[in-house]
Structure formats: structure tokens, C-alpha cells
Design a protein around this motif. Sequence first.
Motif, mmCIF file in Angstrom:
data_model
loop_
_atom_site.group_PDB
_atom_site.id
_atom_site.type_symbol
_atom_site.label_atom_id
_atom_site.label_comp_id
_atom_site.label_asym_id
_atom_site.label_seq_id
_atom_site.Cartn_x
_atom_site.Cartn_y
_atom_site.Cartn_z
ATOM 1 N N GLU A 65 -8.161 19.478 0.684
ATOM 2 C CA GLU A 65 -8.575 18.478 1.666
ATOM 3 C C GLU A 65 -8.201 17.085 1.170
ATOM 4 O O GLU A 65 -8.174 16.828 -0.030
ATOM 5 C CB GLU A 65 -10.093 18.562 1.891
ATOM 6 N N PHE A 66 -7.935 16.198 2.108
ATOM 7 C CA PHE A 66 -7.556 14.824 1.759
ATOM 8 C C PHE A 66 -8.817 13.958 1.691
ATOM 9 O O PHE A 66 -9.069 13.121 2.560
ATOM 10 C CB PHE A 66 -6.563 14.264 2.793
ATOM 11 N N LEU A 67 -9.601 14.178 0.637
ATOM 12 C CA LEU A 67 -10.902 13.503 0.553
ATOM 13 C C LEU A 67 -10.795 12.063 0.080
ATOM 14 O O LEU A 67 -11.624 11.228 0.413
ATOM 15 C CB LEU A 67 -11.833 14.290 -0.384
ATOM 16 N N GLU A 68 -9.788 11.754 -0.725
ATOM 17 C CA GLU A 68 -9.672 10.425 -1.325
ATOM 18 C C GLU A 68 -8.632 9.549 -0.621
ATOM 19 O O GLU A 68 -8.660 8.333 -0.739
ATOM 20 C CB GLU A 68 -9.273 10.544 -2.815
ATOM 21 N N ILE A 69 -7.686 10.160 0.072
ATOM 22 C CA ILE A 69 -6.530 9.422 0.605
ATOM 23 C C ILE A 69 -6.916 8.679 1.879
ATOM 24 O O ILE A 69 -7.529 9.237 2.787
ATOM 25 C CB ILE A 69 -5.357 10.391 0.904
ATOM 26 N N GLU A 70 -6.556 7.400 1.946
ATOM 27 C CA GLU A 70 -6.782 6.593 3.151
ATOM 28 C C GLU A 70 -5.531 6.645 4.030
ATOM 29 O O GLU A 70 -4.425 6.897 3.539
ATOM 30 C CB GLU A 70 -7.108 5.144 2.772
ATOM 31 N N ALA A 71 -5.715 6.357 5.321
ATOM 32 C CA ALA A 71 -4.615 6.453 6.291
ATOM 33 C C ALA A 71 -3.393 5.637 5.852
ATOM 34 O O ALA A 71 -2.253 6.098 5.944
ATOM 35 C CB ALA A 71 -5.098 6.005 7.669
ATOM 36 N N GLU A 72 -3.632 4.420 5.331
ATOM 37 C CA GLU A 72 -2.517 3.526 4.954
ATOM 38 C C GLU A 72 -1.760 4.060 3.734
ATOM 39 O O GLU A 72 -0.644 3.640 3.469
ATOM 40 C CB GLU A 72 -3.018 2.116 4.622
ATOM 41 N N GLU A 73 -2.411 4.948 2.958
ATOM 42 C CA GLU A 73 -1.782 5.451 1.729
ATOM 43 C C GLU A 73 -0.906 6.684 1.978
ATOM 44 O O GLU A 73 -0.117 7.060 1.118
ATOM 45 C CB GLU A 73 -2.867 5.820 0.701
ATOM 46 N N LEU A 74 -1.037 7.282 3.149
ATOM 47 C CA LEU A 74 -0.341 8.547 3.401
ATOM 48 C C LEU A 74 1.177 8.383 3.411
ATOM 49 O O LEU A 74 1.898 9.250 2.912
ATOM 50 C CB LEU A 74 -0.834 9.159 4.718
ATOM 51 N N THR A 75 1.666 7.276 3.959
ATOM 52 C CA THR A 75 3.115 7.029 3.994
ATOM 53 C C THR A 75 3.735 7.161 2.606
ATOM 54 O O THR A 75 4.799 7.746 2.447
ATOM 55 C CB THR A 75 3.405 5.616 4.553
ATOM 56 N N GLY A 76 3.034 6.644 1.585
ATOM 57 C CA GLY A 76 3.539 6.677 0.217
ATOM 58 C C GLY A 76 3.635 8.075 -0.362
ATOM 59 O O GLY A 76 4.237 8.270 -1.418
ATOM 60 N N CYS A 77 3.038 9.057 0.315
ATOM 61 C CA CYS A 77 3.076 10.449 -0.160
ATOM 62 C C CYS A 77 4.207 11.243 0.494
ATOM 63 O O CYS A 77 4.356 12.443 0.230
ATOM 64 C CB CYS A 77 1.732 11.124 0.105
ATOM 65 N N PHE A 78 4.986 10.594 1.361
ATOM 66 C CA PHE A 78 6.184 11.190 1.980
ATOM 67 C C PHE A 78 7.361 10.284 1.620
ATOM 68 O O PHE A 78 7.583 9.261 2.286
ATOM 69 C CB PHE A 78 6.039 11.260 3.507
ATOM 70 N N PRO A 79 8.124 10.584 0.560
ATOM 71 C CA PRO A 79 9.152 9.647 0.067
ATOM 72 C C PRO A 79 10.142 9.175 1.127
ATOM 73 O O PRO A 79 10.483 7.991 1.174
ATOM 74 C CB PRO A 79 9.872 10.448 -1.033
ATOM 75 N N GLU A 80 10.608 10.088 2.004
ATOM 76 C CA GLU A 80 11.605 9.687 2.991
ATOM 77 C C GLU A 80 10.997 8.810 4.084
ATOM 78 O O GLU A 80 11.666 7.927 4.640
ATOM 79 C CB GLU A 80 12.333 10.911 3.584
ATOM 80 N N ILE A 81 9.706 9.004 4.381
ATOM 81 C CA ILE A 81 9.018 8.142 5.353
ATOM 82 C C ILE A 81 8.769 6.767 4.731
ATOM 83 O O ILE A 81 8.965 5.730 5.363
ATOM 84 C CB ILE A 81 7.698 8.805 5.838
ATOM 85 N N GLU A 129 -6.092 14.063 10.537
ATOM 86 C CA GLU A 129 -7.144 14.688 9.724
ATOM 87 C C GLU A 129 -7.899 13.631 8.912
ATOM 88 O O GLU A 129 -9.127 13.671 8.805
ATOM 89 C CB GLU A 129 -6.497 15.710 8.783
ATOM 90 N N ILE A 130 -7.146 12.678 8.345
ATOM 91 C CA ILE A 130 -7.774 11.610 7.557
ATOM 92 C C ILE A 130 -8.613 10.714 8.464
ATOM 93 O O ILE A 130 -9.740 10.329 8.118
ATOM 94 C CB ILE A 130 -6.690 10.795 6.812
ATOM 95 N N LYS A 131 -8.091 10.398 9.650
ATOM 96 C CA LYS A 131 -8.843 9.538 10.584
ATOM 97 C C LYS A 131 -10.114 10.227 11.093
ATOM 98 O O LYS A 131 -11.126 9.565 11.354
ATOM 99 C CB LYS A 131 -7.950 9.171 11.777
ATOM 100 N N ASP A 132 -10.061 11.564 11.217
ATOM 101 C CA ASP A 132 -11.216 12.309 11.735
ATOM 102 C C ASP A 132 -12.240 12.631 10.656
ATOM 103 O O ASP A 132 -13.311 13.174 10.952
ATOM 104 C CB ASP A 132 -10.753 13.646 12.349
ATOM 105 N N ARG A 133 -11.901 12.325 9.402
ATOM 106 C CA ARG A 133 -12.789 12.658 8.286
ATOM 107 C C ARG A 133 -14.124 11.933 8.418
ATOM 108 O O ARG A 133 -14.157 10.741 8.744
ATOM 109 C CB ARG A 133 -12.081 12.234 6.990
ATOM 110 N N LYS A 134 -15.184 12.649 8.165
ATOM 111 C CA LYS A 134 -16.511 12.012 8.243
ATOM 112 C C LYS A 134 -16.645 11.003 7.112
ATOM 113 O O LYS A 134 -16.275 11.293 5.971
ATOM 114 C CB LYS A 134 -17.607 13.073 8.123
ATOM 115 N N PRO A 135 -17.181 9.817 7.399
ATOM 116 C CA PRO A 135 -17.338 8.823 6.328
ATOM 117 C C PRO A 135 -18.334 9.312 5.277
ATOM 118 O O PRO A 135 -19.314 9.971 5.599
ATOM 119 C CB PRO A 135 -17.871 7.574 7.047
ATOM 120 N N ARG A 136 -18.037 8.989 4.013
ATOM 121 C CA ARG A 136 -18.942 9.357 2.921
ATOM 122 C C ARG A 136 -19.717 8.114 2.460
ATOM 123 O O ARG A 136 -19.144 7.053 2.329
ATOM 124 C CB ARG A 136 -18.164 9.938 1.753
ATOM 125 N N TYR A 137 -21.004 8.268 2.246
ATOM 126 C CA TYR A 137 -21.847 7.126 1.847
ATOM 127 C C TYR A 137 -22.327 7.305 0.432
ATOM 128 O O TYR A 137 -22.467 8.403 -0.054
ATOM 129 C CB TYR A 137 -23.013 6.968 2.797
#
Length: 293
Positions: free
Chosen positions: A224-240, A285-293
Motif C-alpha cells: 500500500e502507498f501509505l507514505e507517498i503523497e500525490a505530488e511525489e508519485l511522478t518521481g517514482c515513474f522515471p519516464e513520467i 488510490e493515494i487521493k482516496d486514502r483515509k487521512p491518518r492522525y
Amino acid sequence: MPEGKIIKALSGFYYVVNEGTVTQCRGRGVFRKNKITPLVGDDVVFQAENEQEGYIMEVKERKNELIRPPIANVDRAILVFSAVEPAFSPGLLDRFLVLVEYNSIEPIICITKTDLASEQEIERIEGYARDYRAAGYEVLLVSSETEAGIEQLFPHLEGKISVFAGQSGVGKSSLLNVLRPDLELKTNVISSHLGRGKHTTRHVELIEIGDGLVADTPGFSSLEFLEIEAEELTGCFPEIQKQSENCKFRGCLHVKEPKCAVKEAVETGTIPRYRYNNYLDFLQEIKDRKPRY
């Protein structure tokens, strides 16, 4: 005081190797107080009470750490996927790649069971291999049965800490057996544990293969992508990431933004559509993730 590396953690003891000698150590009480848990892979300063026993005095700064499996300072992840039985899954591979990229671990894609694949299936696999190589990934096609391509793995393990990861049944244990035949018993334990789904409690140990250390572990048990934020996902796809530098807007998420260079690259085939679709699925999936407090 001597320095060494933790190669095994078991029942509150840490086994530290220094110049070929292994010392069984306990952690200092202050670690618990400061919520520091020494991990396999940690570089540590220790104090030897005698030739066999000692105390870990300091845990050096880590370059990364994984929670499941609990291990630190991983250099490489050998992502093991089969050509057939089970069928190759780019969606699952991309999920592993994102988690590995996010943790600053270099992935090596290793596709096994090539001896069982038909010509048509090999053609399909080679098409995927071309796409991933174009994105900058190392892709190896191997067979544990015939040992074809296995020798390509050794240089990638040399002088590194590596983890083997991939879905159940892809042949991780068979691959480890070929790389180091005396591990047969251990790798059988891994595969049967995987089959029964009880592997999460298994201890992690670094074993020597070639001139490197490999984590004797069933690999990632959480995808699961528990730590990754939406803005960070691009950096995990080198060609993107590469194409996004040409986007009109800073912070472009490459979904509906106008004049998006990434979407244009998908249309021209520079970025494979399935990779982009997986990116969109993960983003949602990251956007739909429930916020953690």
C-alpha cells in the motif's frame, strides 16, 4: 570501539559482523527510551564484552529503511516476476517499482520461468522488457530450471545489500537456490511460508551470495502507498518525471491539466499507455486514502 553491520536480529539479540567475526549483541536500554530499534543492515558501533557477546552503543545514520521486511540501508531490490505461471503482471510490477523508487532503492527487474513460456509469450515479455529498459530499468530474463541468464545477476549483487521481492509462486526460492545451492532448506521454508501466508513473523537475515549480502526474507508484505503523497508519485515513474519537466504548469499531476507534456508523450507512444494508466490508478488510490492522525 569497533564498528560492524547487523546481519541478523532474533529474540532481542543483534548479530554484528566485523571483519568476518560475528558478535551477539544486545541494544542499550537508552535505545528503547529514544524509540530507536536497531535493524538488520544497520551500521553500528558496538562494545564487545568478550569474544562472543557485546552491546550496541550507536546506530549510524541510515540511507533508507523498510518496515516490512524490517531492514535498513538496502541498495538494490531484485523484483522477481515470472513470464508465466503466474502470468507477468505489469500492474503489480509498477506497484513494486513505485515503493522501491520511493525508498531510494535501485530496482533490478528479473523475469523468471522463461523456459516455460511459448514463443508468443516470450515476444510479449520482450516487448515489456523494451519498455522498462527505455524507462531506465535493468531487465534480466532468466530460468532457474536451465540456469539461463542467471550469471547476469551476480554483478548486481556485488558489494551491495539486496532484497528479493515479488508475488508468491514466481520462483524467488528457486532463484536463490541456483545462486547459492546450500540454501535449499531455507528457501523451501520461505516458499512454504509464503504459501501459507505466515511469513510476516519470520526473522530477517543477511546471507552472502557472491560478493554481496542478500536479505533472506519473503520480501514486501505490504504494497500500500501509505507514505507517498500525490505530488511525489511522478518521481517514482522515471519516464513520467523526465517528460514532466516540459509541462506548462509547475506541480502538474498529468491528469486533466492543459498542455501537459506527459499526456502528449502518452499519445505519441513515448510513454507506454499501460504505465500511464497505472500511474493514474495509483494517484487515485493515494487521493482516496483515509487521512491518518
